[in-house]
Design a protein around this motif. Structure first.
Motif, PDB file in Angstrom:
ATOM      1  N   ILE A   1       4.030   5.710 -23.404  1.00 21.27           N
ATOM      2  CA  ILE A   1       2.674   5.525 -22.897  1.00 21.27           C
ATOM      3  C   ILE A   1       1.713   5.324 -24.070  1.00 21.27           C
ATOM      4  N   LYS A   2       0.810   4.399 -23.924  1.00 21.42           N
ATOM      5  CA  LYS A   2      -0.143   4.052 -24.987  1.00 21.42           C
ATOM      6  C   LYS A   2      -0.816   5.298 -25.577  1.00 21.42           C
ATOM      7  N   GLY A   3      -0.627   5.488 -26.879  1.00 19.50           N
ATOM      8  CA  GLY A   3      -1.297   6.574 -27.596  1.00 19.50           C
ATOM      9  C   GLY A   3      -0.531   7.871 -27.685  1.00 19.50           C
ATOM     10  N   PHE A   4       0.471   8.074 -26.834  1.00 16.39           N
ATOM     11  CA  PHE A   4       1.127   9.382 -26.772  1.00 16.39           C
ATOM     12  C   PHE A   4       2.190   9.585 -27.845  1.00 16.39           C
ATOM     13  N   ALA A   5       2.693   8.519 -28.443  1.00 14.78           N
ATOM     14  CA  ALA A   5       3.636   8.684 -29.552  1.00 14.78           C
ATOM     15  C   ALA A   5       2.958   9.386 -30.720  1.00 14.78           C
ATOM     16  N   ASP A   6       1.667   9.111 -30.909  1.00 18.79           N
ATOM     17  CA  ASP A   6       0.907   9.776 -31.978  1.00 18.79           C
ATOM     18  C   ASP A   6       0.583  11.222 -31.611  1.00 18.79           C
ATOM     19  N   VAL A   7       0.217  11.452 -30.366  1.00 14.12           N
ATOM     20  CA  VAL A   7      -0.149  12.807 -29.918  1.00 14.12           C
ATOM     21  C   VAL A   7       1.028  13.764 -30.055  1.00 14.12           C
ATOM     22  N   PHE A   8       2.222  13.300 -29.685  1.00 13.44           N
ATOM     23  CA  PHE A   8       3.394  14.175 -29.666  1.00 13.44           C
ATOM     24  C   PHE A   8       4.362  13.895 -30.820  1.00 13.44           C
ATOM     25  N   SER A   9       3.862  13.328 -31.906  1.00 14.56           N
ATOM     26  CA  SER A   9       4.731  12.950 -33.029  1.00 14.56           C
ATOM     27  C   SER A   9       5.442  14.145 -33.653  1.00 14.56           C
ATOM     28  N   GLU A  10       4.863  15.330 -33.571  1.00 13.14           N
ATOM     29  CA  GLU A  10       5.453  16.513 -34.205  1.00 13.14           C
ATOM     30  C   GLU A  10       6.103  17.460 -33.200  1.00 13.14           C
ATOM     31  N   PHE A  11       6.274  17.007 -31.966  1.00 10.73           N
ATOM     32  CA  PHE A  11       6.816  17.863 -30.914  1.00 10.73           C
ATOM     33  C   PHE A  11       8.219  17.415 -30.505  1.00 10.73           C
ATOM     34  N   ASN A  12       9.059  18.406 -30.189  1.00 14.64           N
ATOM     35  CA  ASN A  12      10.332  18.129 -29.535  1.00 14.64           C
ATOM     36  C   ASN A  12      10.075  18.291 -28.036  1.00 14.64           C
ATOM     37  N   LEU A  13       9.902  17.179 -27.340  1.00  8.19           N
ATOM     38  CA  LEU A  13       9.416  17.214 -25.956  1.00  8.19           C
ATOM     39  C   LEU A  13      10.362  17.947 -25.018  1.00  8.19           C
TER      40      LEU A  13
ATOM     41  N   ASP B   1      11.212  12.043 -22.539  1.00  7.04           N
ATOM     42  CA  ASP B   1      10.897  11.208 -23.701  1.00  7.04           C
ATOM     43  C   ASP B   1      10.143   9.938 -23.334  1.00  7.04           C
ATOM     44  N   GLU B   2      10.151   9.591 -22.052  1.00  5.71           N
ATOM     45  CA  GLU B   2       9.437   8.403 -21.593  1.00  5.71           C
ATOM     46  C   GLU B   2       7.944   8.501 -21.892  1.00  5.71           C
ATOM     47  N   VAL B   3       7.436   9.728 -22.011  1.00 11.03           N
ATOM     48  CA  VAL B   3       6.026   9.950 -22.311  1.00 11.03           C
ATOM     49  C   VAL B   3       5.622   9.214 -23.589  1.00 11.03           C
ATOM     50  N   LEU B   4       6.556   9.121 -24.539  1.00 10.19           N
ATOM     51  CA  LEU B   4       6.252   8.497 -25.827  1.00 10.19           C
ATOM     52  C   LEU B   4       6.004   6.997 -25.702  1.00 10.19           C
TER      53      LEU B   4
ATOM     54  N   ALA C   1      -4.375   5.986 -19.554  1.00 11.45           N
ATOM     55  CA  ALA C   1      -3.064   5.371 -19.804  1.00 11.45           C
ATOM     56  C   ALA C   1      -1.959   6.145 -19.095  1.00 11.45           C
ATOM     57  N   TRP C   2      -2.036   7.484 -19.108  1.00  5.91           N
ATOM     58  CA  TRP C   2      -1.055   8.335 -18.410  1.00  5.91           C
ATOM     59  C   TRP C   2      -1.060   8.042 -16.920  1.00  5.91           C
ATOM     60  N   LEU C   3      -2.253   8.008 -16.331  1.00  2.56           N
ATOM     61  CA  LEU C   3      -2.375   7.768 -14.887  1.00  2.56           C
ATOM     62  C   LEU C   3      -1.923   6.354 -14.526  1.00  2.56           C
ATOM     63  N   ASP C   4      -2.232   5.376 -15.370  1.00  3.62           N
ATOM     64  CA  ASP C   4      -1.783   4.000 -15.122  1.00  3.62           C
ATOM     65  C   ASP C   4      -0.262   3.899 -15.153  1.00  3.62           C
ATOM     66  N   TRP C   5       0.362   4.658 -16.051  1.00  5.39           N
ATOM     67  CA  TRP C   5       1.824   4.619 -16.171  1.00  5.39           C
ATOM     68  C   TRP C   5       2.497   5.103 -14.890  1.00  5.39           C
TER      69      TRP C   5
END
Length: 324
Positions: free
Chosen positions: A184-196, A179-182, A140-144
């Protein structure tokens, strides 16, 4: 008739009282608005003054290399290595009510062109999952970022994002913001506890490497092989001695950790900086770290013209600050 006249007279008095009260309330509201506008203008003026002096600080240190007086008990050292996000007393005095922090972007992970192997290592470190389990995130990251709408096996393209609420399209190009990373499919969950913004950047080392002299503890904890004990050891060690060789990390990290982390480190500085300015009253020194709303600029030092170029401005950035 006299009674009717009295009633009308009382009504006139009542209406007069209501009218006077309404006018007084309106005048009071107008006065409060003017006072608030004056205070806001004064704060904005002080912020711009602090920004200008932060620019001068960077220029001075890039051209002269003098040391910076620190507000903490840290010993003075090479000034460029002081730009690690700590609170600074600038050489050119800033308004007393404001705090200024400068971060060399070499202390953040550049995700703009993060190599695939580094992305895999980063995700394994954060999630604890294997490469096979992370294939959907990586695709998903590479597709974005690729420049087409051809979906990888486990990835996602515009067709997927158009079905979201609200609908949007894949970037199919370079990131515009961290913040655009959020999106990408699945990354909102991965980084939910991070201040990017506190750990990632779109500038700096193109291989995603960071400078251990300028990286905050939060950034160090993002590096594969670094746990809290190792991050604390690095931060504590550089308070007195700047790392001049990556081999100096050997005494702080185990051989197995060093084998993983060494490819994530380099000792260069960049020409990119993040300037953060906010009222001192926002700080709560009783906490180890804190999330505040602050004015933030991303700037670049122009080596040829010896001046600062402003790349990004966010007057209401959400910033995670640490108290060393």
């Amino acid at each position: 008739q006299q009674g009717l006249v009295l009633i009308i007279f009382l009504w006139i008095i009542m209406l007069g009282i209501i009218l006077v009260t309404a006018i007084a309330a309106n005048i009071r509201l107008s006065a409060i608005t003017v006072i608030n506008q004056q205070q806001a203008l004064k704060q904005w003026s002080a912020t711009l003054e602090a920004v200008s002096k932060a620019h001068l600080e960077i220029i001075y240190n890039k051209t002269k290399g003098s040391s910076v007086k620190l507000t903490t008990a840290f010993q003075e050292k090479n000034s460029e290595n002081s730009f690690d996000g700590r609170s600074l007393d600038l050489l050119y005095k800033t308004p007393e009510e404001l705090n200024v922090r400068i971060t060399d972007i070499s202390g953040k992970i550049n995700i703009a062109k993060l190599p695939k192997n580094k992305l895999e290592q980063l995700l394994i470190h954060i999630t604890g999952e294997s490469t096979n389990q992370l294939s959907s995130l990586i695709d998903a990251w590479l597709d974005w970022q690729d420049q087409d709408n051809l979906k990888r096996l486990n990835g996602a393209e515009t067709e997927y994002y158009n079905k979201q609420t609200p609908a949007y399209e894949a970037r199919n190009g370079d990131f515009v913001s961290v913040d655009e990373v959020l999106l990408i499919k699945g990354f909102a969950d991965v980084f939910s506890e991070f201040n990017l913004d506190s750990v990632f950047s779109l500038y700096g080392n193109k291989q995603g490497r960071i400078n251990p002299n300028t990286a905050s503890k939060n950034v160090l904890l993002m590096i594969p092989g670094i746990d809290e004990q190792a991050a604390d050891a690095i931060v504590s060690s550089r308070e007195t001695h700047v790392f001049s060789s990556l081999n100096q990390l050997d005494r702080l990290l185990s051989p197995s950790s060093m084998a993983i982390t060494k490819s994530w480190f380099f000792l260069g500085v960049s020409n990119y900086y993040a300037i953060v300015i906010y009222p001192r009253e926002y700080e709560n020194s009783g906490e180890k770290e804190q999330v505040i709303i602050a004015y933030q600029e991303i700037v670049k030092f122009d080596q040829e013209k010896k001046e600062m170029l402003v790349l990004q401005v966010n007057p209401y950035a959400e910033i995670r600050i640490s108290y060393h």
